[in-house]
Design an enzyme around this catalytic site. Sequence first.
Site, PDB file in Angstrom:
ATOM      1  N   HIS A 120       0.833  -1.229   0.000  1.00  0.00           N
ATOM      2  CA  HIS A 120       0.000   0.000   0.000  1.00  0.00           C
ATOM      3  C   HIS A 120       0.849   1.254   0.000  1.00  0.00           C
ATOM      4  CE1 HIS A 120      -3.506  -2.553   1.764  1.00  0.00           C
ATOM      5  NE2 HIS A 120      -3.330  -2.739   0.484  1.00  0.00           N
ATOM      6  N   CYS A 147       9.567  18.282  -6.564  1.00  0.00           N
ATOM      7  CA  CYS A 147      10.119  17.031  -7.093  1.00  0.00           C
ATOM      8  C   CYS A 147      11.593  17.243  -7.438  1.00  0.00           C
ATOM      9  CB  CYS A 147       9.340  16.632  -8.349  1.00  0.00           C
ATOM     10  SG  CYS A 147      10.110  15.275  -9.262  1.00  0.00           S
TER      11      CYS A 147
HETATM   12  N1  APR Z   1      -0.435  -8.142  17.704  1.00  0.00           N
HETATM   13  C1  APR Z   1      -1.039  -8.849  16.715  1.00  0.00           C
HETATM   14  N2  APR Z   1      -2.149  -8.447  16.064  1.00  0.00           N
HETATM   15  C2  APR Z   1      -2.670  -7.262  16.451  1.00  0.00           C
HETATM   16  C3  APR Z   1      -2.130  -6.465  17.486  1.00  0.00           C
HETATM   17  C4  APR Z   1      -0.956  -6.962  18.110  1.00  0.00           C
HETATM   18  N3  APR Z   1      -0.346  -6.278  19.115  1.00  0.00           N
HETATM   19  N4  APR Z   1      -2.908  -5.354  17.646  1.00  0.00           N
HETATM   20  C5  APR Z   1      -3.903  -5.463  16.722  1.00  0.00           C
HETATM   21  N5  APR Z   1      -3.766  -6.605  16.032  1.00  0.00           N
HETATM   22  C6  APR Z   1      -4.587  -7.096  14.920  1.00  0.00           C
HETATM   23  C7  APR Z   1      -6.066  -6.917  15.123  1.00  0.00           C
HETATM   24  O1  APR Z   1      -6.604  -8.086  15.737  1.00  0.00           O
HETATM   25  C8  APR Z   1      -6.569  -6.751  13.671  1.00  0.00           C
HETATM   26  O2  APR Z   1      -6.851  -8.023  13.116  1.00  0.00           O
HETATM   27  O3  APR Z   1      -4.241  -6.299  13.789  1.00  0.00           O
HETATM   28  C9  APR Z   1      -5.370  -6.160  12.933  1.00  0.00           C
HETATM   29  C10 APR Z   1      -5.538  -4.685  12.603  1.00  0.00           C
HETATM   30  O4  APR Z   1      -6.531  -4.605  11.609  1.00  0.00           O
HETATM   31  P1  APR Z   1      -6.695  -3.214  10.811  1.00  0.00           P
HETATM   32  O5  APR Z   1      -6.678  -2.086  11.788  1.00  0.00           O
HETATM   33  O6  APR Z   1      -7.870  -3.390   9.902  1.00  0.00           O
HETATM   34  O7  APR Z   1      -5.371  -3.065   9.943  1.00  0.00           O
HETATM   35  P2  APR Z   1      -5.036  -3.791   8.567  1.00  0.00           P
HETATM   36  O8  APR Z   1      -5.637  -5.143   8.529  1.00  0.00           O
HETATM   37  O9  APR Z   1      -3.570  -3.666   8.370  1.00  0.00           O
HETATM   38  O10 APR Z   1      -5.780  -2.855   7.486  1.00  0.00           O
HETATM   39  C11 APR Z   1      -5.597  -3.217   6.131  1.00  0.00           C
HETATM   40  O11 APR Z   1      -6.828  -1.250   5.473  1.00  0.00           O
HETATM   41  O12 APR Z   1      -7.257   0.983   5.878  1.00  0.00           O
HETATM   42  C12 APR Z   1      -6.585   0.096   5.046  1.00  0.00           C
HETATM   43  O13 APR Z   1      -4.675   0.546   3.777  1.00  0.00           O
HETATM   44  C13 APR Z   1      -5.100   0.334   5.086  1.00  0.00           C
HETATM   45  O14 APR Z   1      -3.323  -1.306   4.943  1.00  0.00           O
HETATM   46  C14 APR Z   1      -4.536  -0.985   5.614  1.00  0.00           C
HETATM   47  C15 APR Z   1      -5.619  -1.978   5.286  1.00  0.00           C
HETATM   48 ZN    ZN Z   2       8.693  15.108 -11.043  1.00  0.00          ZN
END
Ligand code: APR
Ligand code: ZN
Length: 246
Positions: A120, A147
């Site tokens: 991303h 840039c």
């Molecule tokens: N250790 C392990 N897992 C964890 C911890 C921790 N300390 N803290 C939180 N989590 C887990 C949660 O259980 C959840 O499943 O991390 C996950 C976080 O989920 P999101 O907040 O949805 O993040 P992510 O899955 O990376 O989001 C995916 O969504 O908004 C877009 O582009 C953004 O890359 C991102 C994508």
């Molecule tokens: Zn440029």
Amino acid sequence: MAKTAIDNAKVPSSPVKILILSGAGISAESGVRTFRDSDGLWEEYDVMEVCSVEGFERNPKLVADFYDARRSDLESKQPNLAHETVTRLKRKYPARIDVLTQNVDDLFERAGCPDVIHLHGTLTDLRCEECQSVFEIGYKSQSSVVCPACHSTKIRHNVVMFGEEAPMYQKLQHSLDECDVFVVIGTSGKVLNIGWFAQWFEHSLLNNLDPDENLDPYFKVVYHEKATEAAHKIEAYIEELLTRFD
Ligand code: APR
Ligand code: ZN
């Protein structure tokens, strides 16, 4: 009878290759906010205001301020044991482990991990909308940056927004095709369908903080604990498979 995904699950080739895919959860213990957990970024910001093409077109300054704030916040953060564990594995088995992350922070790089694929984008870089060059700005604000290649002032964050292509997804597909073991750390699967991907692997591990009945059943091994607590078990799981199928 139609084959199911499990019937088609890949039997590990030799030498075994491992895909380690991470999300915001792997950086949570470093103090980098996740998105959808309680106190996550999407509780404070309207995701479509700051993370979508429409929101960016509507209010580019709000989006620039959002990324400036996340970038300067990142400077004081440090990699945690989970980043260090994945880094150790990647440096020990560089050709047999693919490290892909949905995260835009640089904590893997600061842990010394080579060849991290950021699906991303990256928070510490900007992209020129004139010549498309991507250049590093570290943790600074993007205001008044031009840039370095074409001197255009039409520069933007180098993070993929909802509503635009994610070119690095080709690398994800390649790793899903190439790898025999699927290890997922810290993602809700709300953007990447990790449950679906897991079905194609005979060996799969998920480490999240909270149980999720829409994800957990698709994985052979599931740890519901902090990534830094699961890290040593994840390392042992990967080492065992790398040697068992050698
Ligand atoms: N250790 C392990 N897992 C964890 C911890 C921790 N300390 N803290 C939180 N989590 C887990 C949660 O259980 C959840 O499943 O991390 C996950 C976080 O989920 P999101 O907040 O949805 O993040 P992510 O899955 O990376 O989001 C995916 O969504 O908004 C877009 O582009 C953004 O890359 C991102 C994508
Ligand atoms: Zn440029």
